[in-house]
Design an enzyme around this catalytic site. Structure first.
Site, PDB file in Angstrom:
ATOM      1  N   LEU A   1      -1.675   7.079  -6.402  1.00 47.58           N
ATOM      2  CA  LEU A   1      -2.434   6.099  -5.635  1.00 47.58           C
ATOM      3  C   LEU A   1      -3.921   6.340  -5.813  1.00 47.58           C
ATOM      4  O   LEU A   1      -4.369   7.490  -5.828  1.00 47.58           O
ATOM      5  CB  LEU A   1      -2.076   6.235  -4.146  1.00 47.58           C
ATOM      6  N   CYS A   2      -4.690   5.260  -5.965  1.00 46.92           N
ATOM      7  CA  CYS A   2      -6.149   5.346  -5.960  1.00 46.92           C
ATOM      8  C   CYS A   2      -6.691   4.132  -5.224  1.00 46.92           C
ATOM      9  O   CYS A   2      -6.005   3.568  -4.371  1.00 46.92           O
ATOM     10  CB  CYS A   2      -6.721   5.494  -7.368  1.00 46.92           C
ATOM     11  N   HIS A   3      -7.901   3.697  -5.546  1.00 48.15           N
ATOM     12  CA  HIS A   3      -8.496   2.560  -4.836  1.00 48.15           C
ATOM     13  C   HIS A   3      -7.924   1.229  -5.301  1.00 48.15           C
ATOM     14  O   HIS A   3      -7.482   0.420  -4.495  1.00 48.15           O
ATOM     15  CB  HIS A   3     -10.015   2.581  -5.002  1.00 48.15           C
TER      16      HIS A   3
END
Length: 114
Positions: free
Chosen positions: A71-73
């Protein structure tokens, strides 16, 4: 194998891995200041926060036997990390498409957008 999982599909991804002996991991690869702005909550998974640039030096902290969803932005950094993990022998790796921004829009509106 590298798969794509939308935030809306995440609960199904968790359910598919609930019979595994290893607890699924959500690997948040954002920077600490980003995690302070917005983070996911939930049950049935372990949340691990390791910034993208630290992954190579901290690879031993991740268990290749655990399913991992990165997960990231917005999904680009997590996709890079997911590919890196696959290239280093991890077999069950997914990318959460759209990142925490999409998570906020489609899965949990209580998660702030930034």
């Amino acid at each position: 194998m590298l798969t794509q999982v939308s935030p809306a599909q995440f609960q199904a991804w968790l359910a598919a891995h609930s019979n595994d002996s290893a607890l699924p991991v959500v690997l948040d690869v954002r920077e600490p200041w980003e995690i302070a702005q917005a983070s996911i909550q939930g049950e049935g998974f372990e949340l691990r926060c390791i910034p993208m640039h630290e992954i190579p030096g901290r690879l031993q902290e991740l268990d290749p036997d655990h399913p991992i969803a990165c997960l990231c932005h917005h999904g680009a950094r997590s996709m890079s990390v997911a590919a890196f993990l696959i290239n280093h022998g991890f077999e069950d790796v997914s990318n959460i498409t759209g990142g925490i921004d999409a998570w906020s829009l489609t899965a949990d509106p209580s998660v702030p957008r930034y």
